[in-house]
Motif scaffolding. Structure first.
Motif, PDB file in Angstrom:
ATOM      1  N   ARG A  81     -35.335 -31.763 -37.247  1.00 22.34           N
ATOM      2  CA  ARG A  81     -34.390 -30.640 -37.252  1.00 22.34           C
ATOM      3  C   ARG A  81     -33.076 -31.069 -36.591  1.00 22.34           C
ATOM      4  O   ARG A  81     -33.073 -31.799 -35.590  1.00 22.34           O
ATOM      5  N   TRP A  82     -31.987 -30.584 -37.168  1.00 27.21           N
ATOM      6  CA  TRP A  82     -30.652 -30.811 -36.617  1.00 27.21           C
ATOM      7  C   TRP A  82     -30.087 -29.461 -36.177  1.00 27.21           C
ATOM      8  O   TRP A  82     -30.066 -28.501 -36.947  1.00 27.21           O
ATOM      9  N   ASP A  83     -29.661 -29.389 -34.923  1.00 34.17           N
ATOM     10  CA  ASP A  83     -29.087 -28.157 -34.377  1.00 34.17           C
ATOM     11  C   ASP A  83     -27.699 -28.425 -33.839  1.00 34.17           C
ATOM     12  O   ASP A  83     -27.417 -29.501 -33.278  1.00 34.17           O
ATOM     13  N   THR A  84     -26.847 -27.449 -33.977  1.00 33.59           N
ATOM     14  CA  THR A  84     -25.551 -27.470 -33.325  1.00 33.59           C
ATOM     15  C   THR A  84     -25.283 -26.087 -32.749  1.00 33.59           C
ATOM     16  O   THR A  84     -25.690 -25.075 -33.324  1.00 33.59           O
ATOM     17  N   TRP A  85     -24.674 -26.051 -31.586  1.00 36.45           N
ATOM     18  CA  TRP A  85     -24.330 -24.777 -30.979  1.00 36.45           C
ATOM     19  C   TRP A  85     -23.001 -24.904 -30.255  1.00 36.45           C
ATOM     20  O   TRP A  85     -22.581 -25.990 -29.852  1.00 36.45           O
ATOM     21  N   ARG A  86     -22.359 -23.769 -30.083  1.00 37.39           N
ATOM     22  CA  ARG A  86     -21.019 -23.751 -29.518  1.00 37.39           C
ATOM     23  C   ARG A  86     -20.881 -22.553 -28.586  1.00 37.39           C
ATOM     24  O   ARG A  86     -21.223 -21.431 -28.960  1.00 37.39           O
ATOM     25  N   ASN A  87     -20.407 -22.814 -27.372  1.00 37.58           N
ATOM     26  CA  ASN A  87     -20.085 -21.756 -26.428  1.00 37.58           C
ATOM     27  C   ASN A  87     -18.618 -21.401 -26.595  1.00 37.58           C
ATOM     28  O   ASN A  87     -17.739 -22.270 -26.461  1.00 37.58           O
ATOM     29  N   VAL A  88     -18.327 -20.143 -26.879  1.00 40.87           N
ATOM     30  CA  VAL A  88     -16.953 -19.718 -27.160  1.00 40.87           C
ATOM     31  C   VAL A  88     -16.646 -18.440 -26.389  1.00 40.87           C
ATOM     32  O   VAL A  88     -17.540 -17.741 -25.919  1.00 40.87           O
ATOM     33  N   GLU A  89     -15.360 -18.163 -26.285  1.00 40.98           N
ATOM     34  CA  GLU A  89     -14.861 -16.893 -25.722  1.00 40.98           C
ATOM     35  C   GLU A  89     -15.315 -16.672 -24.283  1.00 40.98           C
ATOM     36  O   GLU A  89     -15.415 -15.532 -23.825  1.00 40.98           O
ATOM     37  N   GLY A  90     -15.605 -17.748 -23.556  1.00 42.54           N
ATOM     38  CA  GLY A  90     -16.047 -17.596 -22.177  1.00 42.54           C
ATOM     39  C   GLY A  90     -14.895 -17.227 -21.247  1.00 42.54           C
ATOM     40  O   GLY A  90     -13.880 -17.910 -21.208  1.00 42.54           O
ATOM     41  N   THR A  91     -15.092 -16.148 -20.487  1.00 41.17           N
ATOM     42  CA  THR A  91     -14.053 -15.695 -19.557  1.00 41.17           C
ATOM     43  C   THR A  91     -14.686 -15.167 -18.281  1.00 41.17           C
ATOM     44  O   THR A  91     -15.855 -14.760 -18.267  1.00 41.17           O
ATOM     45  N   ARG A  92     -13.898 -15.173 -17.227  1.00 40.74           N
ATOM     46  CA  ARG A  92     -14.297 -14.533 -15.970  1.00 40.74           C
ATOM     47  C   ARG A  92     -13.085 -13.824 -15.395  1.00 40.74           C
ATOM     48  O   ARG A  92     -12.028 -14.428 -15.205  1.00 40.74           O
ATOM     49  N   ARG A 107     -16.223  -7.837 -11.094  1.00 42.62           N
ATOM     50  CA  ARG A 107     -16.335  -9.169 -11.691  1.00 42.62           C
ATOM     51  C   ARG A 107     -16.920  -9.002 -13.089  1.00 42.62           C
ATOM     52  O   ARG A 107     -18.006  -8.444 -13.268  1.00 42.62           O
ATOM     53  N   ARG A 108     -16.169  -9.512 -14.052  1.00 48.56           N
ATOM     54  CA  ARG A 108     -16.627  -9.415 -15.446  1.00 48.56           C
ATOM     55  C   ARG A 108     -16.652 -10.817 -16.026  1.00 48.56           C
ATOM     56  O   ARG A 108     -15.619 -11.498 -16.080  1.00 48.56           O
ATOM     57  N   THR A 109     -17.828 -11.276 -16.439  1.00 45.99           N
ATOM     58  CA  THR A 109     -17.973 -12.608 -17.025  1.00 45.99           C
ATOM     59  C   THR A 109     -18.789 -12.506 -18.306  1.00 45.99           C
ATOM     60  O   THR A 109     -19.626 -11.612 -18.456  1.00 45.99           O
ATOM     61  N   GLY A 110     -18.548 -13.424 -19.215  1.00 47.24           N
ATOM     62  CA  GLY A 110     -19.316 -13.402 -20.446  1.00 47.24           C
ATOM     63  C   GLY A 110     -18.715 -14.304 -21.490  1.00 47.24           C
ATOM     64  O   GLY A 110     -17.773 -15.062 -21.239  1.00 47.24           O
ATOM     65  N   GLY A 111     -19.287 -14.223 -22.663  1.00 46.55           N
ATOM     66  CA  GLY A 111     -18.826 -15.053 -23.760  1.00 46.55           C
ATOM     67  C   GLY A 111     -19.736 -14.877 -24.959  1.00 46.55           C
ATOM     68  O   GLY A 111     -20.449 -13.879 -25.088  1.00 46.55           O
ATOM     69  N   ALA A 112     -19.690 -15.874 -25.832  1.00 46.98           N
ATOM     70  CA  ALA A 112     -20.495 -15.833 -27.051  1.00 46.98           C
ATOM     71  C   ALA A 112     -21.030 -17.227 -27.350  1.00 46.98           C
ATOM     72  O   ALA A 112     -20.487 -18.237 -26.876  1.00 46.98           O
ATOM     73  N   GLN A 113     -22.097 -17.275 -28.109  1.00 46.91           N
ATOM     74  CA  GLN A 113     -22.697 -18.532 -28.554  1.00 46.91           C
ATOM     75  C   GLN A 113     -22.992 -18.446 -30.039  1.00 46.91           C
ATOM     76  O   GLN A 113     -23.400 -17.392 -30.548  1.00 46.91           O
ATOM     77  N   ARG A 114     -22.823 -19.576 -30.719  1.00 48.53           N
ATOM     78  CA  ARG A 114     -23.130 -19.656 -32.148  1.00 48.53           C
ATOM     79  C   ARG A 114     -24.091 -20.816 -32.365  1.00 48.53           C
ATOM     80  O   ARG A 114     -23.816 -21.940 -31.952  1.00 48.53           O
ATOM     81  N   PHE A 115     -25.185 -20.528 -33.016  1.00 52.63           N
ATOM     82  CA  PHE A 115     -26.222 -21.524 -33.265  1.00 52.63           C
ATOM     83  C   PHE A 115     -26.426 -21.691 -34.760  1.00 52.63           C
ATOM     84  O   PHE A 115     -26.378 -20.718 -35.525  1.00 52.63           O
ATOM     85  N   SER A 116     -26.686 -22.924 -35.181  1.00 49.14           N
ATOM     86  CA  SER A 116     -27.106 -23.179 -36.556  1.00 49.14           C
ATOM     87  C   SER A 116     -28.068 -24.349 -36.557  1.00 49.14           C
ATOM     88  O   SER A 116     -27.972 -25.255 -35.718  1.00 49.14           O
ATOM     89  N   GLY A 117     -29.025 -24.311 -37.463  1.00 50.37           N
ATOM     90  CA  GLY A 117     -30.025 -25.364 -37.513  1.00 50.37           C
ATOM     91  C   GLY A 117     -30.555 -25.568 -38.914  1.00 50.37           C
ATOM     92  O   GLY A 117     -30.551 -24.652 -39.749  1.00 50.37           O
ATOM     93  N   LEU A 118     -31.011 -26.777 -39.173  1.00 50.47           N
ATOM     94  CA  LEU A 118     -31.573 -27.149 -40.465  1.00 50.47           C
ATOM     95  C   LEU A 118     -32.784 -28.031 -40.211  1.00 50.47           C
ATOM     96  O   LEU A 118     -32.706 -28.986 -39.434  1.00 50.47           O
ATOM     97  N   PHE A 119     -33.923 -27.720 -40.829  1.00 52.63           N
ATOM     98  CA  PHE A 119     -35.114 -28.539 -40.618  1.00 52.63           C
ATOM     99  C   PHE A 119     -35.793 -28.883 -41.938  1.00 52.63           C
ATOM    100  O   PHE A 119     -35.650 -28.177 -42.950  1.00 52.63           O
ATOM    101  N   VAL A 120     -36.536 -29.983 -41.929  1.00 54.50           N
ATOM    102  CA  VAL A 120     -37.401 -30.378 -43.042  1.00 54.50           C
ATOM    103  C   VAL A 120     -38.750 -30.772 -42.454  1.00 54.50           C
ATOM    104  O   VAL A 120     -38.845 -31.232 -41.314  1.00 54.50           O
ATOM    105  N   GLN A 121     -39.788 -30.604 -43.252  1.00 59.07           N
ATOM    106  CA  GLN A 121     -41.141 -30.886 -42.791  1.00 59.07           C
ATOM    107  C   GLN A 121     -42.004 -31.349 -43.968  1.00 59.07           C
ATOM    108  O   GLN A 121     -41.835 -30.866 -45.092  1.00 59.07           O
TER     109      GLN A 121
END
Length: 711
Positions: A427-438, A397-411
């Protein structure tokens, strides 16, 4: 000694802790009055009449240096002096002397699989995956695939201090900081030095650590290493041990190097390399774990008078985690290999942070802004050995994928007057789960591949804080925040087993979110004493939890990761830190946590239950005597209340108390003899009940030498 966050509660445990500490403090009250020439452990410039926590500068709570008393958030600092005098052997054990800090299970990383060592602050729904961020000089230390922490990869000899901010930190740090931030800071490179520790003790435990540094004008370099091996102890409770059970040995090696360059008065450059390897045995032939990691980081800091400060941080890391699982006979007389799991992962990221010069507008303002990017990828390669093999049995069994994160903050840190300071961050964050396979392959060679749909989410994380100091001896703090944590690749794709319980992954998991706040005060009732009380309230929405299933899944999983609904975690921290005299310091700390599942769609039987692995009461009492011409000694009492192993609150584990001690004496100049003991009275206590009862570390005594070639 520093102020530790003590947590108030009821019952005999609270009374016992406070009673013991009161006796310790009262017994020391007739000692010599504080000496203003005494060395304070938190800062070399402190005097014995000044409260330790009022000294020094912290960074983590606001991402820029601030006097610790002026920060509009609760911060706890473990300074170098206390790290040196701690009886504990590993960093996770050191952090657990803070009642508000714990790992998922009660056991030490010496005998625990790394996947069970997730950091938990203020009882915020403990799990093997950390809900809090661990940093080392700004670089993330959480495993990129699973979120857990390799505590043994963080050598103690090179640490200057540890800062703990136990409240929602996503407004500044993004996803991993839902429950707070712990940051370890390396010692500055100030000149030529050579230091070494060597120790040996019970359970066949040996340790060798060394650190060297040198400076050549604007260039400085430091190199440190740590080697540790132990035969471990038998982790299965005596009444359940069988022929297969043995000790749980482990070993690790670390090597860290740093280079700093003062390229000009305004430009500072740095680079680091970290290597780590750990081997761990769970107490039987076929329950083992191995971890390896390599980290490369670089940073640049530019300071200008007109435009402020700019700091660029870049890093890359490769991690490999391998685990073997066993299938054990009911009487534990035999075992066979059930699965081999290999989890390679890699991570790349960077951040750019700007801090403005101070500018005036109805007071003074310091603005900050930053952007960060991170990419994580990894797979779980699993080879299965089913009990009854057939052509259609799952073999691979082979499972996995990738994640991409980006964020911007002010203080904005807004000092209205020296007595009033406001902090606002967004802070504003966005992330994406990609290339997920099993991919699942059967013994007959047939294979099925499933591709998961890419998914993305966004999150806005605000934080507001205020600090008011109406009197020199009184500081009031309050803050409110919203935070989040995206599911890790481990939770999305990797199944795991503890004991006889198999837990399935869930690729449909969503981010969990937190809304909370804290309020409290810090007071200096008289010279040498600091007291602090903080109350907190957190609502955790859709927490990712290991839920017990009504019926096992086709692969035999009894539990599955799910977004549970809603949980409430509230409590109170209180602490007293007292420099009784020039030689004596004392600490009392206690944390009370009330956790409860409030909503659980699809699992109504969980509503009203206490969160698993989450005791209501934890406390610490520490007394230290330090007289360089004679000896240094520390005795600490750690108390943990009852808790449950499982979400149904059916497998209870009783509370326990252990005593640890440390003593050292200088033999000749720069050479010191020391002895440390953990669990002095050899108390037996449960740390797990996942199909089999497991116990914590017994008496551990070690004796060693310390060499210090620099002041």
């Amino acid at each position: 000694m520093l102020l530790r966050m003590a947590e108030c509660g009821s019952g005999w445990r609270l009374g016992a802790i406070f009673g013991l500490c009161w006796l310790l403090l009262a017994g020391s009250a007739e000692a010599t009055p504080p000496d203003t020439e005494a060395e304070a452990p938190a800062a070399e410039s402190s005097t014995a009449d000044e409260p330790v926590v009022a000294q020094g500068t912290v960074v983590t709570a606001t991402r820029l240096p601030r006097p610790v008393r002026d920060v509009p958030a609760t911060v706890t600092v473990i300074p170098r002096s206390e790290i040196d005098r701690s009886p504990t052997l590993t960093q996770d054990s050191l952090l657990r002397t803070l009642p508000s800090a714990a790992t998922f299970r009660r056991t030490s990383s010496l005998v625990s699989d790394p996947t069970a060592q997730g950091l938990n602050l203020r009882g915020l729904a403990p799990s093997g995956v950390s809900r809090s961020l661990v940093l080392v000089d700004g670089l993330p230390a959480n495993d990129p695939f699973g979120g857990w922490v390799y505590w043994r990869a963080l050598p103690r000899l090179g640490l200057e201090r540890i800062e703990v901010v136990p409240s929602g930190g996503s407004a500044l740090y993004g996803s991993a900081a839902l429950g707070g931030v712990v940051q370890l800071f390396s010692r500055p490179i100030t000149g030529p030095s050579l230091e070494a520790d060597a120790a040996y003790g019970l359970l066949g435990t040996g340790q060798l650590a060394a650190r060297g540094s040198e400076r050549w004008g604007p260039v400085g370099a430091a190199l440190e290493t740590e080697l540790l091996t132990t035969e471990g102890h038998s982790v299965v409770a005596p009444g359940q041990r069988g022929a297969i059970d043995q000790r749980a040995p482990s070993n690790h090696a670390t090597l860290n190097g740093r280079v700093e360059v003062e390229a000009s008065p305004s430009l500072h450059l740095g680079a680091r390399l970290g290597l780590f390897r750990e081997n761990q045995n769970g107490g039987t032939t076929f329950t083992t774990a191995r971890a390896e990691s390599a980290l490369l980081g670089a940073n640049a800091r530019l300071s200008t008078e007109a435009a402020g400060n700019f700091e660029l941080l870049l890093f890359g890391r490769r991690v490999s985690f391998e685990q073997r699982r066993a299938r054990v006979a009911s009487d534990r007389s035999s075992e066979v290999l059930a699965a081999i799991q290999d989890v390679p992962a890699e991570e790349e990221g960077g951040s750019l942070v700007w801090t403005s010069p101070t500018w005036a507008l109805g007071g003074s303002h310091v603005l900050g802004a930053g952007v960060d990017l991170r990419r994580v990828s990894g797979t779980s390669d699993e080879r299965l050995f089913p009990p009854t093999a057939s052509p259609t049995s799952t073999a691979l069994r082979r499972t996995g994928g990738a994640q991409r994160f980006s964020g911007l903050f002010v203080q904005d840190l807004y000092t209205v007057t020296p007595a009033v300071e406001l902090m606002a961050a967004l802070r504003w964050d966005t992330w994406r789960n990609v290339e997920g396979t099993r991919r699942v392959e059967q013994a007959n060679g047939a294979a099925e591949t499933t591709t998961f749909e890419d998914r993305s989410e966004q999150q806005l994380s605000p934080r507001l804080g205020v600090r008011v100091s109406p009197r020199e001896w009184l500081t009031l703090r309050a803050s409110g925040y919203r935070a989040f944590r995206a599911p890790t690749l481990n939770e999305l794709y990797r199944p795991f087993q503890v004991g006889t319980v198999l837990t399935s992954a869930n690729e449909a998991l969503r981010a969990e979110r937190l809304v909370g706040g804290e309020a409290g005060f810090e007071t200096l009732p008289f010279p040498g004493m600091t007291a602090r009380v903080t109350g907190f309230w957190n609502e955790l929405e859709e927490p990712i939890t290991n839920v017990t299933l009504e019926a096992p899944l086709p692969d035999g999983s009894q539990r599955q990761r799910q977004n549970l609904g809603r949980a409430r975690v509230r409590g109170l921290e209180a602490g007293v830190d007292w420099r009784v005299s020039r030689q004596w310091t004392a600490l009392l700390a206690y944390t009370f946590v009330d956790s409860e599942v409030r909503e659980a769609p699809g699992a109504l039987e969980l509503v009203g239950k206490q969160l698993a692995q989450d005791p209501a009461h934890r406390g610490t009492a520490i007394v230290t005597f330090h007289e360089p011409s004679l000896l240094t000694a520390t005795v600490q009492l750690r108390v943990t209340g009852p808790q449950f192993e499982d979400d149904l609150n059916e497998r209870g584990m009783g509370g326990y108390a252990v005593v640890d001690a440390f003593v050292s004496r200088q033999l000749v100049q720069r050479l010191e003899l020391f002895a440390a003991v953990e669990n002095l009275f050899n108390r037996r206590y449960l740390v797990g009940r996942a199909g089999i009862d497991t116990i914590g570390q017994p008496l551990m005594l070690r004796v060693g030498l310390r060499l210090r070639s620099a002041p």
